[in-house]
Design an enzyme around this catalytic site. Structure first.
Site, short mmCIF file in Angstrom:
data_model
loop_
_atom_site.label_atom_id
_atom_site.label_comp_id
_atom_site.label_asym_id
_atom_site.label_seq_id
_atom_site.Cartn_x
_atom_site.Cartn_y
_atom_site.Cartn_z
N ASN A 92 -3.34 -1.79 2.59
CA ASN A 92 -3.09 -2.89 3.52
C ASN A 92 -1.76 -2.72 4.24
OD1 ASN A 92 -3.13 -5.78 4.56
ND2 ASN A 92 -1.32 -5.84 3.22
N ARG A 126 -4.06 -12.32 6.86
CA ARG A 126 -4.52 -10.95 7.14
C ARG A 126 -3.57 -10.21 8.08
NH1 ARG A 126 -9.56 -13.80 6.60
NH2 ARG A 126 -10.53 -13.08 4.65
N ASP A 146 2.62 -4.36 7.75
CA ASP A 146 1.19 -4.60 7.71
C ASP A 146 0.43 -3.68 8.66
OD1 ASP A 146 -1.21 -7.11 8.23
OD2 ASP A 146 -0.51 -6.45 6.27
N ARG A 149 -9.91 0.40 -6.84
CA ARG A 149 -9.41 -0.97 -6.77
C ARG A 149 -8.77 -1.07 -5.39
NH1 ARG A 149 -4.18 -3.31 -6.83
NH2 ARG A 149 -4.12 -5.48 -7.65
N ASP A 175 -6.27 -2.79 -3.31
CA ASP A 175 -5.13 -3.68 -3.47
C ASP A 175 -5.01 -4.64 -2.28
OD1 ASP A 175 -2.39 -4.28 -4.70
OD2 ASP A 175 -1.81 -3.68 -2.67
N HIS A 230 -5.63 -9.67 2.13
CA HIS A 230 -4.77 -9.51 3.31
C HIS A 230 -5.35 -8.58 4.36
CE1 HIS A 230 -1.96 -11.89 1.08
NE2 HIS A 230 -2.32 -11.16 0.03
N GLU A 286 -9.20 -6.61 -4.89
CA GLU A 286 -8.28 -7.61 -5.44
C GLU A 286 -8.18 -8.77 -4.46
OE1 GLU A 286 -4.34 -7.47 -4.82
OE2 GLU A 286 -3.75 -8.80 -6.46
N ASN A 340 -3.56 -9.06 -16.05
CA ASN A 340 -3.41 -7.84 -15.28
C ASN A 340 -1.94 -7.52 -15.11
OD1 ASN A 340 -2.53 -9.49 -13.19
ND2 ASN A 340 -3.80 -8.49 -11.64
N ARG A 391 -12.37 -5.17 -17.74
CA ARG A 391 -11.22 -4.26 -17.68
C ARG A 391 -10.20 -4.69 -18.73
NH1 ARG A 391 -8.00 -4.53 -12.23
NH2 ARG A 391 -7.33 -6.49 -13.17
C1 QV4 Z 1 11.45 -9.16 -0.18
C2 QV4 Z 1 11.33 -10.58 0.37
C3 QV4 Z 1 10.61 -10.58 1.70
C4 QV4 Z 1 11.33 -9.65 2.66
C5 QV4 Z 1 11.32 -8.26 2.06
C6 QV4 Z 1 12.05 -7.28 2.98
O1 QV4 Z 1 10.58 -11.37 -0.57
O2 QV4 Z 1 10.57 -11.90 2.21
O3 QV4 Z 1 10.67 -9.65 3.92
O4 QV4 Z 1 11.98 -8.25 0.78
O5 QV4 Z 1 11.69 -5.96 2.59
C7 QV4 Z 1 8.62 -6.44 -3.70
C8 QV4 Z 1 9.65 -7.50 -4.03
C9 QV4 Z 1 9.75 -8.53 -2.90
C10 QV4 Z 1 10.09 -7.80 -1.58
C11 QV4 Z 1 8.97 -6.79 -1.33
C12 QV4 Z 1 9.19 -6.01 -0.04
O6 QV4 Z 1 9.25 -8.17 -5.22
O7 QV4 Z 1 10.77 -9.47 -3.21
O8 QV4 Z 1 10.12 -8.75 -0.50
O9 QV4 Z 1 8.90 -5.86 -2.43
O10 QV4 Z 1 10.39 -5.35 -0.09
C13 QV4 Z 1 3.92 -6.04 -5.99
C14 QV4 Z 1 4.87 -7.12 -6.50
C15 QV4 Z 1 5.74 -7.68 -5.38
C16 QV4 Z 1 6.44 -6.53 -4.67
C17 QV4 Z 1 5.32 -5.66 -4.06
C18 QV4 Z 1 5.88 -4.52 -3.21
O11 QV4 Z 1 4.12 -8.18 -7.06
O12 QV4 Z 1 6.73 -8.52 -5.97
O13 QV4 Z 1 7.32 -7.04 -3.63
O14 QV4 Z 1 4.57 -5.08 -5.13
O15 QV4 Z 1 6.78 -3.77 -3.94
C19 QV4 Z 1 -0.45 -12.15 -3.65
C20 QV4 Z 1 -1.43 -11.17 -3.02
C21 QV4 Z 1 -1.90 -10.14 -4.02
C22 QV4 Z 1 -0.70 -9.47 -4.70
C23 QV4 Z 1 0.12 -10.58 -5.37
C24 QV4 Z 1 1.33 -10.02 -6.09
O16 QV4 Z 1 -2.56 -11.85 -2.51
O17 QV4 Z 1 -2.68 -9.13 -3.35
O18 QV4 Z 1 0.57 -11.50 -4.39
N1 QV4 Z 1 -1.13 -8.44 -5.66
C25 QV4 Z 1 -1.14 -7.05 -5.24
C26 QV4 Z 1 -0.63 -6.13 -6.34
C27 QV4 Z 1 0.86 -6.39 -6.56
C28 QV4 Z 1 1.63 -5.93 -5.33
C29 QV4 Z 1 0.90 -6.19 -4.08
C30 QV4 Z 1 -0.34 -6.74 -4.04
C31 QV4 Z 1 1.49 -5.61 -2.85
O19 QV4 Z 1 -1.34 -6.41 -7.53
O20 QV4 Z 1 1.34 -5.71 -7.71
O21 QV4 Z 1 2.88 -6.66 -5.26
O22 QV4 Z 1 0.97 -4.30 -2.77
O23 QV4 Z 1 -1.13 -13.03 -4.48
CA CA Z 2 -2.93 -7.18 6.41
#
Ligand code: QV4
Ligand code: CA
Length: 512
Positions: free
Chosen positions: A115, A173, A182, A210, A212, A216, A248, A313, A352
């Protein structure tokens, strides 16, 4: 001839819901953050012998290197390119893992992060796990290649460019999830580039994906790149086999985006499952196990043949994503084993099992401020190998829940009862319940604060059964509790509420 064509068509069209596991195996395990070399070994020495169907691996594509905080687990959800080069290993090690696991009948499922790319604040340089140059500011990812044209910046209508309101399906999205750049998935170039990455993995031998952050991406955009995917590698799969797809999508209700929008592409994660089961096993909000009589669609979950289910998870075991405080994890081991045991015994969904690493939690105001801590690693950032102790548990802070006797034996239980109906339900209108799976398995739980002492109809043939929770059949004896089923299928069950594991499970493959 027509009937044959129809049959072939039906076979093809629901294939992406089919996990493609070896016949007789019915679960996968998420070996979160494991190295490819360790997964290959685990397939051969443990997963194949105990009938695990496959492994969900961490994202295998090149990701950003974050050093503040130090190498958080979530850096792997910030792609820099689709080169197979991460802290888990390089492409050769990846190929070796897939080949060795397939050769012993254990499938590999890839966590596809398609995504987005890295965070908008990701900076620039060669600080990625394969040394590729990137520049987040200018949206420049030459190792793919992606350029600014390939991102949604212009399309997102929110002030911050990020998702601000989950009640607006369009921004969920088209805007950035927590600032992650994005991708413009309506573009054929982006769809083709993603498909090329996934086809590279399919040609190596993986069994599925999976997807991810599916919430979105527009369902139609996901379908567009899925339609470009090859069938699986015939070295290990029959011709015309489509990759298994599970998306997911966190849908606990109350948002415009629902899991069912994604059913056309494949299965979907059912997050209500773990959230509700945790509440019941913890006996919160007046919930009790007797209510599990109609577990599954009866609780408002998606249809079983579309569901990918789990107790916890990698996100919600550490407060990320969804599920909240009710989620049971390895930290709550006694209740966790009951929840995983219940999941593996019940026919609903494709299951899982989570396999974690331990980290030092530090709760401040109810939040674990150490939720970012990455896998056990050495000073240079390399991930520690998974060592196996004499008692078959794992060392180096790998939790290896999948190796816990109670969980491993219930993975086997699920294989033994596969295809058998949910049957012979009994409950005491409180937290003592029991149910069978046709004439091949039976399980009894005591989650009340008093002893369970009951003669129950198991539906099983007469015989002496070894309880697979307190032990298992070893040679000609049971290492744990023994259960005698009489010629009418009845057996006495005694379970103290003080027992280490207050549940008993028996099946026809562990009899004396
Ligand atoms: C921060 C600020 C933002 C800012 C950004 C600037 O919050 O406002 O714009 O910096 O770069 C990490 C940090 C987060 C940071 C981001 C980008 O925690 O603070 O933003 O990086 O730098 C995992 C973690 C996130 C992590 C992300 C990317 O959970 O904390 O963000 O990886 O490293 C929703 C979705 C669902 C998602 C879930 C967590 O619908 O799809 O949130 N789950 C999947 C994965 C999850 C992963 C992602 C999606 C993203 O299972 O592990 O998020 O790929 O519910
Ligand atoms: Ca998107």
């Amino acid at each position: 001839m027509k009937a044959l064509l129809l049959l072939a068509a039906v076979g093809l069209c629901w294939a992406q819901y089919n996990p493609n596991t070896n016949s007789g195996t019915t679960s996968i395990v998420h070996l979160f953050e494991w190295r490819w070399a360790d997964i290959a070994l685990e397939c051969e020495r443990y997963l194949a012998p105990y009938g695990f169907g496959g492994v969900q691996i961490s994202p295998p594509n090149e990701n950003i290197v974050i050093t503040s905080p130090w190498r958080p687990w979530w850096e792997r959800y910030q792609p820099i390119s689709y080169k197979l080069c991460t802290r888990s290993g390089n492409e050769d090690e990846f190929r070796d893992m897939v080949t060795r696991c397939n050769n012993v009948g254990v499938r590999i499922y890839v966590d596809a992060v398609v995504n987005h790319m890295c965070g908008s604040g990701g900076g620039s340089g060669n600080g990625a796990t394969c040394g590729s140059y990137y520049n987040a500011e200018s949206r420049d990812f030459p190792a793919v290649p992606y350029s600014a044209w390939d991102f949604n910046d212009g399309k997102c209508k929110t002030g911050s460019g990020e998702i601000e309101n989950y009640n607006d399906a369009t921004q969920v999205r088209d805007c950035r999830l927590v600032g992650l750049l994005d991708l413009a998935l309506e573009k054929d170039y982006v769809r083709s580039t993603i498909a090329q990455y996934m086809n590279h993995l399919i040609d190596i031998g993986v069994a599925g994906f999976r997807i991810d952050a599916s919430k979105h991406m527009w369902p139609g955009d996901i379908k567009a790149f899925l339609d470009k995917l090859n069938n699986l590698n015939t070295q290990w799969f029959s011709p015309d086999t489509k990759p298994f797809i599970y998306q997911e999508v966190i849908d606990l209700g109350g948002e415009p985006i629902t899991a069912s929008e994604y059913f056309g592409n494949g299965r979907v994660t059912e997050f209500k499952y773990g959230a509700k089961l945790g509440t019941v096993i913890r006996k919160w909000n007046g919930e009790k196990m007797a209510y599990l009589k109609n577990w599954g669609e009866g609780w408002g979950f998606m249809s079983s043949d579309r569901a990918l289910v789990f107790v916890d998870n990698h996100d919600n075991q550490r407060g990320h994503g969804a599920g909240g405080a009710s989620i049971l994890t390895f930290w709550d081991s006694r209740l966790y084993k009951m929840a995983v045991g219940f999941m593996l015994a019940h026919p609903y969904g494709f299951t899982r099992v989570m396999s974690s690493y331990r980290w030092t939690r530090n709760f401040q105001n109810g939040e674990d401020v150490n939720d970012w801590i990455g896998p056990p690693s050495n000073g240079d950032g390399s991930i520690k190998s998974v060592t196996i102790n004499a008692d078959t548990t794992c060392g180096n802070d790998w939790v290896c829940e999948h190796r816990w006797r109670q969980i491993r034996n219930m993975v086997v239980f699920r294989n033994v009862v596969n295809g058998q109906p949910f049957s012979n339900w009994w409950d005491n209108d409180s937290n003592q319940v029991a149910f069978g799976r046709g004439n091949r398995g039976f399980i009894v739980f005591n989650n009340d604060d008093w002893t369970l002492n009951k003669n129950l109809q198991t539906g099983l043939p007469a015989g002496t059964y070894c309880d697979v929770i307190s032990g298992q059949k070893e040679g000609n004896s049971c290492s744990g509790t023994r259960v005698n089923v009489d010629s009418n299928g009845f057996a006495d069950f005694y379970i103290s509420n003080e027992a280490e594991d207050p549940f008993i499970a028996i099946h026809v493959n562990d009899t004396l």
